[in-house]
Design a protein around this motif. Structure first.
Motif, PDB file in Angstrom:
ATOM      1  N   ILE A  69       4.910   1.612  -1.955  1.00  0.00           N
ATOM      2  CA  ILE A  69       6.062   0.706  -1.808  1.00  0.00           C
ATOM      3  C   ILE A  69       7.353   1.451  -2.114  1.00  0.00           C
ATOM      4  N   THR A  83       7.401  -8.074   0.745  1.00  0.00           N
ATOM      5  CA  THR A  83       6.949  -7.010  -0.151  1.00  0.00           C
ATOM      6  C   THR A  83       8.104  -6.476  -0.973  1.00  0.00           C
ATOM      7  N   ASN A  89       9.364  -1.119   3.830  1.00  0.00           N
ATOM      8  CA  ASN A  89       8.682  -2.351   3.430  1.00  0.00           C
ATOM      9  C   ASN A  89       9.219  -3.564   4.198  1.00  0.00           C
TER      10      ASN A  89
END
Length: 243
Positions: free
Chosen positions: A84, A197, A193
């Motif tokens: 991430i 998210t 992302n």
């Protein structure tokens, strides 16, 4: 002839001087009574171990990363977070990006300051009594630290207050820098992302290190300002006028 009728006002008696000295001493001691905030204490008890955990991951890379000998089970969640936020993942590590480790060293410096603050509050904190400005001794523990109204008096309390305030400014500044680094790099590490998210796994978790330090700066700063204002009231009024 010059009258000497008003000399007693210019030269107060020894007993009057002692009363003034006692009043000044009492006022001075009352200025530096720090009252720890329950919200600040709770936040530090949560954030300090989290920051230590995060620092362990960063400084032990690549052994703490997926496939490393220390990765499981301690730093397993970073297998996801590294995908991430690339600053914690393989892309930044392979690029020898030093920002991650640099901000982690500052994290540890802040953590030392916060641990010192918690230590002072726990060891030197005194539960507030029902009468007067004194305190009463009480059995100490985690619940006492979180729930009991307490004070830390004198120079020890003043130093703890300044240390917590300074560390909070450091935390806020560094976190804002962390966000600005993404902004001015075109979101190089998080731009891949989707919105959901990004919000739940990056913005909200990292935003906590903006919200709570900002609150701490506000409350601790207000206490410092109040003390400075009280001190100024005790200063001698007026200044000699220049001719």
């Amino acid at each position: 002839m010059v009258s000497t009728r008003h000399h007693p006002k210019d030269f107060p008696s020894p007993s009057a001087s002692k009363e003034v000295a006692r009043a000044s001493s009492s006022t001075a001691s009352s200025r530096w009574v720090h009252t720890p905030s329950a919200a600040l204490t709770a936040w530090l008890l949560i954030s300090v171990p989290l920051v230590a955990w995060d620092a362990g991951y960063v400084l032990l890379r690549p052994h703490s990363m997926p496939g490393g000998k220390f990765h499981s089970p301690i730093w397993t969640p970073y297998a996801l977070y590294g995908t991430i936020d690339y600053i914690y993942g393989w892309p930044a590590f392979n690029a020898r990006n030093g920002f991650t480790a640099a901000q982690t060293v500052l994290n540890l410096a802040e953590n030392v300051a916060y641990i010192y603050y918690l230590y002072v509050v726990y060891v030197h904190g005194v539960s507030v009594g029902t009468g007067g400005r004194g305190g009463k001794k009480a059995g100490k523990g985690l619940l006492w630290l979180l729930r009991e109204e307490k004070v830390v008096s004198g120079r020890t309390g003043a130093i703890a207050l300044l240390v917590a305030y300074t560390a909070s400014v450091m935390t806020l500044s560094k976190t804002v820098l962390y966000w600005l680094n993404e902004l001015f790099s075109g979101f190089d590490n998080i731009g891949h992302n989707d919105l959901t998210t990004l919000v739940f796994l990056w913005i909200i978790p990292n935003g906590l290190w903006i919200v709570f330090p900002s609150y701490n700066i506000y409350t601790l700063g207000a206490e410092i300002l109040s003390s400075l204002e009280t001190t100024s009231l005790g200063a001698r009024p007026g200044r000699p006028k220049s001719s």
